[in-house]
Design a protein around this motif. Structure first.
Motif, PDB file in Angstrom:
ATOM      1  N   ALA A   1      40.879   5.621  12.533  1.00 13.15           N
ATOM      2  CA  ALA A   1      39.435   5.834  12.420  1.00 13.15           C
ATOM      3  C   ALA A   1      38.829   6.208  13.770  1.00 13.15           C
ATOM      4  CB  ALA A   1      38.763   4.580  11.893  1.00 13.15           C
TER       5      ALA A   1
ATOM      6  N   LYS B   1      40.555   9.048  10.011  1.00 10.72           N
ATOM      7  CA  LYS B   1      40.070   8.465   8.767  1.00 10.72           C
ATOM      8  C   LYS B   1      38.567   8.660   8.699  1.00 10.72           C
ATOM      9  CE  LYS B   1      43.280   4.614   8.821  1.00 10.72           C
ATOM     10  NZ  LYS B   1      43.310   3.166   9.104  1.00 10.72           N
ATOM     11  N   PRO B   2      37.980   8.788   7.546  1.00  3.74           N
ATOM     12  CA  PRO B   2      38.668   8.889   6.259  1.00  3.74           C
ATOM     13  C   PRO B   2      39.251  10.292   6.074  1.00  3.74           C
ATOM     14  CG  PRO B   2      36.280   8.858   5.998  1.00  3.74           C
ATOM     15  CD  PRO B   2      36.553   8.797   7.446  1.00  3.74           C
ATOM     16  N   PHE B   3      40.378  10.343   5.398  1.00  2.00           N
ATOM     17  CA  PHE B   3      41.095  11.619   5.308  1.00  2.00           C
ATOM     18  C   PHE B   3      41.349  11.935   3.837  1.00  2.00           C
ATOM     19  CE2 PHE B   3      45.086   9.691   4.056  1.00  2.00           C
ATOM     20  CZ  PHE B   3      44.875   8.373   4.433  1.00  2.00           C
TER      21      PHE B   3
ATOM     22  N   LYS C   1      35.230   3.235   8.027  1.00  2.00           N
ATOM     23  CA  LYS C   1      36.053   4.383   7.661  1.00  2.00           C
ATOM     24  C   LYS C   1      37.279   3.978   6.864  1.00  2.00           C
ATOM     25  CE  LYS C   1      34.667   7.479  11.338  1.00  2.00           C
ATOM     26  NZ  LYS C   1      35.066   7.989  12.664  1.00  2.00           N
ATOM     27  N   THR C   2      37.850   2.812   7.183  1.00  2.00           N
ATOM     28  CA  THR C   2      39.064   2.416   6.487  1.00  2.00           C
ATOM     29  C   THR C   2      38.815   2.180   4.988  1.00  2.00           C
ATOM     30  OG1 THR C   2      39.935   1.555   8.541  1.00  2.00           O
ATOM     31  CG2 THR C   2      40.998   0.809   6.530  1.00  2.00           C
TER      32      THR C   2
ATOM     33  N   THR D   1      32.495  11.598   0.370  1.00  2.00           N
ATOM     34  CA  THR D   1      32.504  12.639   1.396  1.00  2.00           C
ATOM     35  C   THR D   1      31.150  12.693   2.105  1.00  2.00           C
ATOM     36  OG1 THR D   1      34.046  13.879   0.039  1.00  2.00           O
ATOM     37  CG2 THR D   1      32.965  15.075   1.815  1.00  2.00           C
TER      38      THR D   1
ATOM     39  N   ASP E   1      45.746  -1.507   1.312  1.00  2.00           N
ATOM     40  CA  ASP E   1      45.400  -0.491   0.323  1.00  2.00           C
ATOM     41  C   ASP E   1      45.803   0.902   0.782  1.00  2.00           C
ATOM     42  OD1 ASP E   1      44.322  -2.093  -1.712  1.00  2.00           O
ATOM     43  OD2 ASP E   1      42.508  -2.411  -0.499  1.00  2.00           O
ATOM     44  N   ILE E   2      45.397   1.210   2.012  1.00  2.13           N
ATOM     45  CA  ILE E   2      45.719   2.550   2.520  1.00  2.13           C
ATOM     46  C   ILE E   2      47.223   2.720   2.611  1.00  2.13           C
ATOM     47  CG2 ILE E   2      45.551   4.055   4.529  1.00  2.13           C
ATOM     48  CD1 ILE E   2      42.784   3.311   4.878  1.00  2.13           C
TER      49      ILE E   2
ATOM     50  N   TYR F   1      41.290  10.147  -5.536  1.00  2.76           N
ATOM     51  CA  TYR F   1      42.170  11.318  -5.538  1.00  2.76           C
ATOM     52  C   TYR F   1      43.370  11.107  -6.467  1.00  2.76           C
ATOM     53  CZ  TYR F   1      45.874  14.375  -3.761  1.00  2.76           C
ATOM     54  OH  TYR F   1      46.908  15.248  -3.654  1.00  2.76           O
TER      55      TYR F   1
ATOM     56  N   LEU G   1      36.467   3.374   3.260  1.00  2.00           N
ATOM     57  CA  LEU G   1      36.089   4.672   2.714  1.00  2.00           C
ATOM     58  C   LEU G   1      37.334   5.504   2.404  1.00  2.00           C
ATOM     59  CD1 LEU G   1      33.378   5.788   2.068  1.00  2.00           C
ATOM     60  CD2 LEU G   1      33.305   6.872   4.302  1.00  2.00           C
ATOM     61  N   SER G   2      38.322   5.404   3.308  1.00  2.00           N
ATOM     62  CA  SER G   2      39.595   6.095   3.062  1.00  2.00           C
ATOM     63  C   SER G   2      40.210   5.610   1.765  1.00  2.00           C
ATOM     64  CB  SER G   2      40.582   5.815   4.196  1.00  2.00           C
ATOM     65  OG  SER G   2      40.089   6.308   5.399  1.00  2.00           O
ATOM     66  N   VAL G   3      40.155   4.290   1.571  1.00  2.00           N
ATOM     67  CA  VAL G   3      40.755   3.718   0.365  1.00  2.00           C
ATOM     68  C   VAL G   3      40.073   4.292  -0.876  1.00  2.00           C
ATOM     69  CG1 VAL G   3      41.168   1.588  -0.914  1.00  2.00           C
ATOM     70  CG2 VAL G   3      41.373   1.612   1.582  1.00  2.00           C
ATOM     71  N   ILE G   4      38.726   4.317  -0.846  1.00  2.00           N
ATOM     72  CA  ILE G   4      37.975   4.823  -2.000  1.00  2.00           C
ATOM     73  C   ILE G   4      38.344   6.268  -2.286  1.00  2.00           C
ATOM     74  CG2 ILE G   4      35.660   5.424  -2.805  1.00  2.00           C
ATOM     75  CD1 ILE G   4      34.620   3.029  -1.193  1.00  2.00           C
ATOM     76  N   VAL G   5      38.326   7.089  -1.210  1.00  2.95           N
ATOM     77  CA  VAL G   5      38.614   8.517  -1.379  1.00  2.95           C
ATOM     78  C   VAL G   5      40.009   8.718  -1.969  1.00  2.95           C
ATOM     79  CG1 VAL G   5      39.014  10.669  -0.135  1.00  2.95           C
ATOM     80  CG2 VAL G   5      37.045   9.252   0.422  1.00  2.95           C
ATOM     81  N   ASN G   6      40.983   7.990  -1.407  1.00  5.42           N
ATOM     82  CA  ASN G   6      42.364   8.168  -1.862  1.00  5.42           C
ATOM     83  C   ASN G   6      42.570   7.666  -3.284  1.00  5.42           C
ATOM     84  OD1 ASN G   6      43.149   9.332   0.528  1.00  5.42           O
ATOM     85  ND2 ASN G   6      43.604   7.347   1.471  1.00  5.42           N
ATOM     86  N   GLU G   7      41.896   6.566  -3.592  1.00  8.21           N
ATOM     87  CA  GLU G   7      42.016   6.014  -4.938  1.00  8.21           C
ATOM     88  C   GLU G   7      41.469   7.015  -5.951  1.00  8.21           C
ATOM     89  OE1 GLU G   7      44.110   3.481  -6.480  1.00  8.21           O
ATOM     90  OE2 GLU G   7      43.424   2.651  -4.559  1.00  8.21           O
TER      91      GLU G   7
ATOM     92  N   MET H   1      44.143  12.919   1.106  1.00  7.37           N
ATOM     93  CA  MET H   1      45.593  12.771   1.007  1.00  7.37           C
ATOM     94  C   MET H   1      46.296  14.116   1.116  1.00  7.37           C
ATOM     95  SD  MET H   1      47.540  10.284   1.080  1.00  7.37           S
ATOM     96  CE  MET H   1      46.889   8.768   0.430  1.00  7.37           C
TER      97      MET H   1
ATOM     98  N   ARG I   1      30.911   9.816   4.377  1.00  5.35           N
ATOM     99  CA  ARG I   1      31.720  10.028   5.565  1.00  5.35           C
ATOM    100  C   ARG I   1      30.966  10.885   6.578  1.00  5.35           C
ATOM    101  NH1 ARG I   1      37.152  13.591   5.407  1.00  5.35           N
ATOM    102  NH2 ARG I   1      35.602  15.244   5.462  1.00  5.35           N
TER     103      ARG I   1
ATOM    104  N   GLN J   1      48.557   3.399  -0.775  1.00  7.13           N
ATOM    105  CA  GLN J   1      48.188   4.744  -1.242  1.00  7.13           C
ATOM    106  C   GLN J   1      49.032   5.827  -0.573  1.00  7.13           C
ATOM    107  OE1 GLN J   1      44.076   4.673  -0.188  1.00  7.13           O
ATOM    108  NE2 GLN J   1      43.405   4.009  -2.228  1.00  7.13           N
TER     109      GLN J   1
ATOM    110  N   ASP K   1      46.156  -1.741   6.943  1.00  5.64           N
ATOM    111  CA  ASP K   1      45.342  -1.918   5.747  1.00  5.64           C
ATOM    112  C   ASP K   1      46.237  -1.760   4.521  1.00  5.64           C
ATOM    113  OD1 ASP K   1      42.199  -1.759   4.825  1.00  5.64           O
ATOM    114  OD2 ASP K   1      43.569  -0.748   3.446  1.00  5.64           O
TER     115      ASP K   1
END
Lengths: 462, 227
Positions: free
Chosen positions: B80, B101-103, A262-263, A288, B11-12, A273, A265-271, B105, A291, B15, B9
């Motif tokens: 997560a 997560k994943p969320f 999930k972590t 999505t 990266d997160i 965005y 994946l969060s990075v990908i989604v936010n990037e 923004m 996820r 962001q 993390d």
């Protein structure tokens, strides 16, 4: 007294029946043997008595022959004097032209039949033995002997007696023996039953402990057991422990996997965005889907790890209180009241996390749609039979718009999301349904009186 | 509005910090539990974004320790771990919201806005004080129906004062809540910003309370013209 029922396939029944059957057979053989032995002994004594009288008569005849007169009859037993007493003697002179017969008074005018005429062979010593019919039709046991007193003539001396008395005596003995042996058999059966009960008590206790573990009232088998089943109890403990460990490990691994996936994946989604472009849109869309898929299959994996769980139990009240506290915070903004309570002794038979997952998802769904309040009630169902699994019936009502029958069907299907505009993975209700099934329960959705949705969850517990 | 992001993390973390700064907040960040706990325990943050699985000190422990020390700023847990049992644990430790997560923004930003609003007792995203309207969602400021442009520092100052309208806010408090920890703090700059803000707004919104600080309050209409 309640008669203990004997289940067909049970160690207790086997032990009891073999003990009862073997003692019955032994007693039967013993009684037959004793009866036969007693009869033989009694007959021997009876025969001897007849023989003694016969010898006395023979001696009498021999003596009186020498003295020229015969007056036997002083045998000293008054039975020979009483007519029809069943005891008789008879002396018959065989060598004369006329048969000169003397007989006991008891014989009256009757005469005894002769064994010699019937072809009964003489024993060593000239005795003949046998049975004849007496004057009054009774069966007589008879002993006779021919004596030759030389000049004084040849006589047939007979002594007979009814063996009725003897038979009665044997009968009485037989009866007494039967009574005694029957009582002995009953006593042995009681002892056997007691022995079986006492001997099998540890097994019964083990069974009770196991069912307590299955019900979740206990963690492990704790009692001290006799050496035969102590290893079994230990193995069971190890098995239960291993089962818990495997489950715990599986759950931890699944959780770790979730976290690990999930972590990034969060990075990908936010990037995606933060840098809008057609590529980013595609990445965002696919992420999505990923996820949702991760959520879906992780939940399934968790649900599948259930079911096999032995003996977990969860207090309902603290779980529910915790969830309600959380939901009041989550929905504080929308001012939705979460109402409900559970009695302190209520228990869910399963993992705490699963209970919280089911109730949490149902409350969350209700909260999303509710306009003012969500009400949860938990009652313990009374099982139809005392041995049946008991269930908790959990009802969650909201005052939202409710669902149509079609929507209800769709909602509990796997991984369906009813309304894409409401936040959440959309897997909530179907994972509840899956978990409920894994626990042998069920989830039902329907319209409540207020027009909102009512979720009814049946889960094992008491 | 000054926020703290604790997330291991990189990266997160980056962001979130970028998104929050873009939305007009002053943001500090920490990559491990110990540093995060220390910052939250010593600096006055308006809200905290907290991960649970952190090196050195986990999120739940940090949160419980803050609450035990009387640090009551709103905390959003970002993790997560999305089982309800984990959420309940988070809320019981003192969290105000929970995001799995994943969320998206946008969702995080919306939750932060809601937390800040609730903490200062506002019901909507729009703060209104006299003829000045400030939309915390879009970051727009409208005076008498006309939008005005503000720099991020000016916006932060105005938003903080309007979140706490009717209350005297000291200079130190403004500095603490407007700048992240790396900023070179100089109380004179506040006066400069207040001056510029008053000029841009054109209405008499920010009052100086001598010796104490500033207060956002609508001009009081009195018959004798005094305040």
């Amino acid at each position: 007294m309640r008669l203990p029922r004997l289940p067909e396939n049970s160690i207790a029944t086997r032990l009891f029946l073999t003990a009862a059957a073997s003692s019955f057979i032994v007693l039967l053989i013993a009684s037959l043997f004793f009866t036969a032995y007693y009869r033989r002994e009694t007959e021997v004594v009876f025969e001897r008595r007849l023989e003694v009288y016969l010898r006395a008569l023979v001696a009498d005849v021999a003596q009186s022959g020498e003295e020229g007169h015969t007056d036997p009859g002083q045998l000293g037993d008054p039975q020979f004097e009483l007519p029809g007493s069943g005891w008789y003697w008879q002396i018959t002179r065989m060598d004369g032209a006329t048969q000169d017969i003397k007989a006991s008074r008891s014989l009256f005018a009757n005469r005894l039949p002769k064994l010699a005429d019937r072809g009964v062979a003489a024993e060593l010593g000239g005795f003949r033995r046998g049975f004849v019919e007496g004057p009054d039709g009774r069966r007589l046991r008879i002993v006779e002997r021919v004596i030759d007193v030389g000049d004084m003539g040849v006589y047939l001396v007979q002594v007979a007696a009814s063996d009725e008395e003897m038979e009665e005596q044997i009968e009485r003995f037989h009866f007494a023996l039967m009574v005694a042996f029957t009582m002995l058999a009953i006593a042995l059966a009681i002892v056997a039953a007691f022995q079986v009960r006492f001997g099998l008590r540890p097994l019964r206790r083990l069974q009770q402990e196991l069912s307590a573990i299955r019900r979740g009232e206990d963690e492990r088998i704790s009692g001290a057991y006799p050496s035969e089943i102590a290893p079994l109890a230990n193995e069971l403990n190890l098995l239960i422990g291993a089962n818990r460990d495997i489950l715990e490990r599986a759950r931890t691994q699944v959780g770790n996997l979730a976290h690990a996936l999930k972590t990034p994946l969060s990075v990908i989604v936010n990037e995606a965005y933060s840098t809008p472009s057609p590529l980013a849109d595609k990445v965002s869309e696919q992420a999505t889907i990923m996820r949702e898929q991760i959520g879906f299959y992780l939940d399934r994996a968790r649900a599948a790890a259930r079911g096999g769980a032995i003996g977990a139990s969860t207090q309902v009240a603290p779980c529910l209180d915790g969830l309600l506290r959380a939901f009041r915070k989550i929905y504080a903004e929308r001012n939705i009241a979460f109402i409900g309570e559970a009695s302190a002794d209520m228990r869910f038979l399963g993992e705490r996390q699963d209970f919280e997952e089911m109730i949490g998802n149902l409350l969350d769904n209700a909260g999303k749609w509710a306009t003012r309040e969500v009400v949860i009630t938990i009652v313990a169902e009374t099982p139809p039979t005392p041995d049946a699994r008991s269930f908790l019936c959990i009802t969650i009502d909201d005052d939202g718009p409710g669902l149509t029958p079609d929507q209800i069907r769709e909602a509990t299907q796997r991984g369906r999301r009813l309304d894409e505009t409401k936040p959440g993975s959309g897997l909530g209700l179907s994972i509840v349904a899956d978990l409920a099934v894994a626990y042998g329960g069920a989830l039902e959705l329907e319209k409540n009186a207020a027009g909102g949705l009512r979720a009814r969850l049946r889960a094992p517990g008491f | 509005m000054r926020l703290l992001v604790i997330e291991d993390d990189k990266d997160i973390n980056r962001q979130i910090v970028a998104a929050l700064e873009h939305a007009g907040y002053a943001v500090d960040h920490a990559l491990d539990g110990e540093e995060g706990y220390f910052l939250g325990d010593t600096e006055p943050y308006d809200a905290v974004v907290l991960d649970i699985g952190l090196p050195k000190k986990d999120g739940i422990t940090i949160l419980e320790a803050w609450r035990a020390n009387g640090r009551m700023m709103p905390v959003l847990i970002l993790t997560a771990r999305d089982r309800w049992s984990e959420k309940v644990q988070g809320f019981d430790a003192g969290a105000d919201d929970y995001l799995a997560k994943p969320f998206h923004m946008e969702e995080l930003l919306a939750r932060i806005r809601a937390l800040l609003r609730r903490a200062t007792g506002h019901a909507t995203n729009e703060l209104v004080c006299g003829s000045v309207r400030l939309d915390t969602k879009s970051g727009r400021v409208i005076v008498d129906g006309a939008p005005i442009k503000l720099t991020s520092h000016e916006y932060r100052l105005l938003a903080y004062l309007m979140h706490h309208s009717g209350r005297i806010v000291s200079r130190t408090e403004i500095i603490e809540h407007l700048y992240d920890q790396d900023f070179d703090r100089d109380s004179n700059t506040i006066e400069v910003f207040v001056g510029r803000l008053r000029r841009k707004l054109g209405v008499d919104l920010i009052q100086t309370v001598r010796g104490l600080g500033y207060m956002a309050a609508p001009p009081v209409e009195t018959t004798d013209g005094k305040r």
